[in-house]
Design an enzyme around this catalytic site. Sequence first.
Site, PDB file in Angstrom:
ATOM      1  N   GLU A  64       9.420  97.314   9.182  1.00 36.51           N
ATOM      2  CA  GLU A  64       9.616  96.930  10.592  1.00 36.51           C
ATOM      3  C   GLU A  64      10.293  98.118  11.250  1.00 36.51           C
ATOM      4  OE1 GLU A  64       8.586  94.280  12.068  1.00 36.51           O
ATOM      5  OE2 GLU A  64       8.070  92.951  10.413  1.00 36.51           O
TER       6      GLU A  64
ATOM      7  N   CYS B  36      14.702  96.659  18.871  1.00 32.31           N
ATOM      8  CA  CYS B  36      13.414  97.327  18.648  1.00 32.31           C
ATOM      9  C   CYS B  36      12.372  96.771  19.608  1.00 32.31           C
ATOM     10  CB  CYS B  36      12.974  97.143  17.218  1.00 32.31           C
ATOM     11  SG  CYS B  36      13.016  95.438  16.705  1.00 32.31           S
TER      12      CYS B  36
ATOM     13  N   GLU C  96      11.873 106.136  22.368  1.00 28.61           N
ATOM     14  CA  GLU C  96      12.629 104.887  22.302  1.00 28.61           C
ATOM     15  C   GLU C  96      14.047 105.170  22.825  1.00 28.61           C
ATOM     16  OE1 GLU C  96      13.304 103.358  18.313  1.00 28.61           O
ATOM     17  OE2 GLU C  96      13.127 101.301  19.026  1.00 28.61           O
TER      18      GLU C  96
HETATM   19  P1  NAP Z   1      17.919 103.778  10.598  1.00 29.62           P
HETATM   20  O1  NAP Z   1      18.782 104.941  10.851  1.00 29.62           O
HETATM   21  O2  NAP Z   1      16.515 103.998  10.204  1.00 29.62           O
HETATM   22  O3  NAP Z   1      18.673 102.930   9.486  1.00 29.62           O
HETATM   23  C1  NAP Z   1      18.189 101.704   9.011  1.00 29.62           C
HETATM   24  C2  NAP Z   1      18.717 101.478   7.615  1.00 29.62           C
HETATM   25  O4  NAP Z   1      18.203 102.463   6.729  1.00 29.62           O
HETATM   26  C3  NAP Z   1      20.228 101.564   7.513  1.00 29.62           C
HETATM   27  O5  NAP Z   1      20.656 100.639   6.551  1.00 29.62           O
HETATM   28  C4  NAP Z   1      20.425 102.980   7.019  1.00 29.62           C
HETATM   29  O6  NAP Z   1      21.633 103.165   6.396  1.00 29.62           O
HETATM   30  C5  NAP Z   1      19.271 103.098   6.062  1.00 29.62           C
HETATM   31  N1  NAP Z   1      18.870 104.461   5.739  1.00 29.62           N
HETATM   32  C6  NAP Z   1      18.952 105.575   6.504  1.00 29.62           C
HETATM   33  N2  NAP Z   1      18.427 106.627   5.843  1.00 29.62           N
HETATM   34  C7  NAP Z   1      18.004 106.164   4.641  1.00 29.62           C
HETATM   35  C8  NAP Z   1      17.379 106.767   3.505  1.00 29.62           C
HETATM   36  N3  NAP Z   1      17.071 108.061   3.479  1.00 29.62           N
HETATM   37  N4  NAP Z   1      17.094 105.995   2.446  1.00 29.62           N
HETATM   38  C9  NAP Z   1      17.397 104.679   2.453  1.00 29.62           C
HETATM   39  N5  NAP Z   1      17.984 104.055   3.487  1.00 29.62           N
HETATM   40  C10 NAP Z   1      18.282 104.790   4.572  1.00 29.62           C
HETATM   41  O7  NAP Z   1      17.843 102.813  11.832  1.00 29.62           O
HETATM   42  P2  NAP Z   1      19.046 102.287  12.712  1.00 29.62           P
HETATM   43  O8  NAP Z   1      19.564 103.439  13.490  1.00 29.62           O
HETATM   44  O9  NAP Z   1      20.004 101.536  11.888  1.00 29.62           O
HETATM   45  O10 NAP Z   1      18.300 101.212  13.648  1.00 29.62           O
HETATM   46  C11 NAP Z   1      17.612 101.568  14.789  1.00 29.62           C
HETATM   47  C12 NAP Z   1      16.110 101.633  14.551  1.00 29.62           C
HETATM   48  O11 NAP Z   1      15.642 100.459  13.911  1.00 29.62           O
HETATM   49  C13 NAP Z   1      15.323 101.695  15.850  1.00 29.62           C
HETATM   50  O12 NAP Z   1      14.287 102.640  15.764  1.00 29.62           O
HETATM   51  C14 NAP Z   1      14.731 100.293  15.995  1.00 29.62           C
HETATM   52  O13 NAP Z   1      13.589 100.227  16.775  1.00 29.62           O
HETATM   53  C15 NAP Z   1      14.500  99.930  14.584  1.00 29.62           C
HETATM   54  N6  NAP Z   1      14.435  98.475  14.434  1.00 29.62           N
HETATM   55  C16 NAP Z   1      13.232  97.903  14.164  1.00 29.62           C
HETATM   56  C17 NAP Z   1      13.127  96.537  14.046  1.00 29.62           C
HETATM   57  C18 NAP Z   1      11.807  95.891  13.760  1.00 29.62           C
HETATM   58  O14 NAP Z   1      11.809  94.740  13.366  1.00 29.62           O
HETATM   59  N7  NAP Z   1      10.680  96.554  13.923  1.00 29.62           N
HETATM   60  C19 NAP Z   1      14.263  95.739  14.178  1.00 29.62           C
HETATM   61  C20 NAP Z   1      15.486  96.354  14.438  1.00 29.62           C
HETATM   62  C21 NAP Z   1      15.552  97.736  14.549  1.00 29.62           C
HETATM   63  P3  NAP Z   1      22.846 103.938   7.106  1.00 29.62           P
HETATM   64  O15 NAP Z   1      22.674 103.801   8.585  1.00 29.62           O
HETATM   65  O16 NAP Z   1      24.021 103.251   6.588  1.00 29.62           O
HETATM   66  O17 NAP Z   1      22.731 105.343   6.690  1.00 29.62           O
END
Ligand code: NAP
Length: 482
Positions: free
Chosen positions: A254, A288, A384
């Site tokens: 997602e 998102c 975004e």
């Molecule tokens: P993110 O930076 O991608 O992080 C999401 C998760 O992945 C966090 O738990 C993060 O941990 C972890 N993570 C980061 N790098 C990783 C790696 N190399 N290996 C494994 N895990 C890793 O996203 P975010 O900033 O938290 O959230 C915002 C994004 O999520 C936006 O783009 C939004 O659109 C998207 N989103 C999508 C949905 C959907 O259902 N489509 C819903 C909500 C949000 P840490 O942050 O602790 O490093």
Amino acid sequence: MTFSNEIIHKSLFIGGVWRAGGAGEFDVLNPADGSVVATIADGNEADGTAAVDAAAEAFPGWAATAPRERSELLRRTYELMSRDREELAALISAENGKALADAGAEVTYAAEFFRWFAEEGVRTAGDYGVAPAGGTRTVVTHKPVGVAALVTPWNFPAAMATRKLAPALAAGCTTVLKPASETPLTTLAVVRLMVEAGLPAGVVNVVPTKRSGPLGSTWLSDPRVRKISFTGSTEVGRTLLRQASDRVLNASMELGGNAPFVITDDADLDLAVEAAMVAKFRGAGQACTAANRFYVHAAVADEFAERFGNAVEKLSVGPAAQGHDIGPLISARAVEEVGSLVERAVAGGARVSHRAATPDDAGFYYAPTVLVDVAPDADVVTQEIFGPVAPIVTWTDEEQMLRLVNDTEMGLAAYVVSGELGRALRISERIDAGMVGINRGLVSDPSAPFGGMKQSGLGREGARAGLEEFLETQYFTIQWPH
Ligand code: NAP
Ligand code: MG
């Protein structure tokens, strides 16, 4: 609203035991003022492996449990989350910053996944057929995929976890879960309620960490892990998919969005404003599914911008604990990034038509802002935003507008407000997005298959489809007596 200390859990949860982390501790901050909400255990790779050990050991027993028994655990968790709704909402607001009203709505939504999958999990549908050539019969059944690794973002700390945990457990999978390091407390609190509901040891294991990359690699390279379900940015999703390919791992993603919000010339503008406020400003625009770009028919654009802008100026911005409509963004960096998008748009000819006031507090605030005269190819439109900024682009030709709407690699949500349902449906069918809100600003519903097209994701969450993401299909072909 405040929360009691009992709702805060500061440890890893592995094999039914709350324990310290191999990498020490880290702070969870309140984005409203930068204060420390709690200092919690920081898991390392060895903790990640211990979590898989526990999940793998628990898997055969959990998979063999009667569906009704699994269902009742989920149902009890739904009831406990409902019981503790206010306190969970306050905890979400404390670590994420979102307004209390938004946080309360999130708890309700998050709890619903337990209720929905408690109901769905006992409908173990299969299939039975006669082979066309005759003589044999085919029986189709389903098995849980196995140990599932779940990784969640900070913007919906309760719902993004429950939307994975509930179907995984209903399917008979055991899980290892990594919440975002910004917001681990809500997830730990929900899992504590699952324990109260009777969660057996090892079925859910939680490893908060500041070392997300190494932990992710540990899980994805472990042959006992059979599934990765990730919610977060498209960039991190791609990284995980690359790693998953080494083991041909079952993956649900997602990812990011860039939702268009289309308003036609015959739209009811009061309804359009109401829907736009919800689609844009829930969680200060950090969803998102957030409306990212407004395409308003030129005939109503000025009138819409005026009414929408007036509503935006009335938004009260400040700490959730003081009951404001809009809280801070998640970090100082987020404020900078949103600010930079707005500055570049203005440099490119856009104009700030309306803006709410922000408090002078130390928190990470960005004022809700309406931008008019925005170029269709401005970064604030094509990227975004993840913040409370609404860029308005005008249109007159429907075909041209649809080309702009679909000219993106994202395809998560979209919104259409129109006076005529037939027209709204015609436009909606031509938008390449997994979810379209028609005459409303909210698309999420536990009974609907949430997810995106194109680079917004793979698979769906919620509905029946959300359960299938955690199931393998198996069939028996049976020699039939003549
Ligand atoms: P993110 O930076 O991608 O992080 C999401 C998760 O992945 C966090 O738990 C993060 O941990 C972890 N993570 C980061 N790098 C990783 C790696 N190399 N290996 C494994 N895990 C890793 O996203 P975010 O900033 O938290 O959230 C915002 C994004 O999520 C936006 O783009 C939004 O659109 C998207 N989103 C999508 C949905 C959907 O259902 N489509 C819903 C909500 C949000 P840490 O942050 O602790 O490093
Ligand atoms: Mg992040």
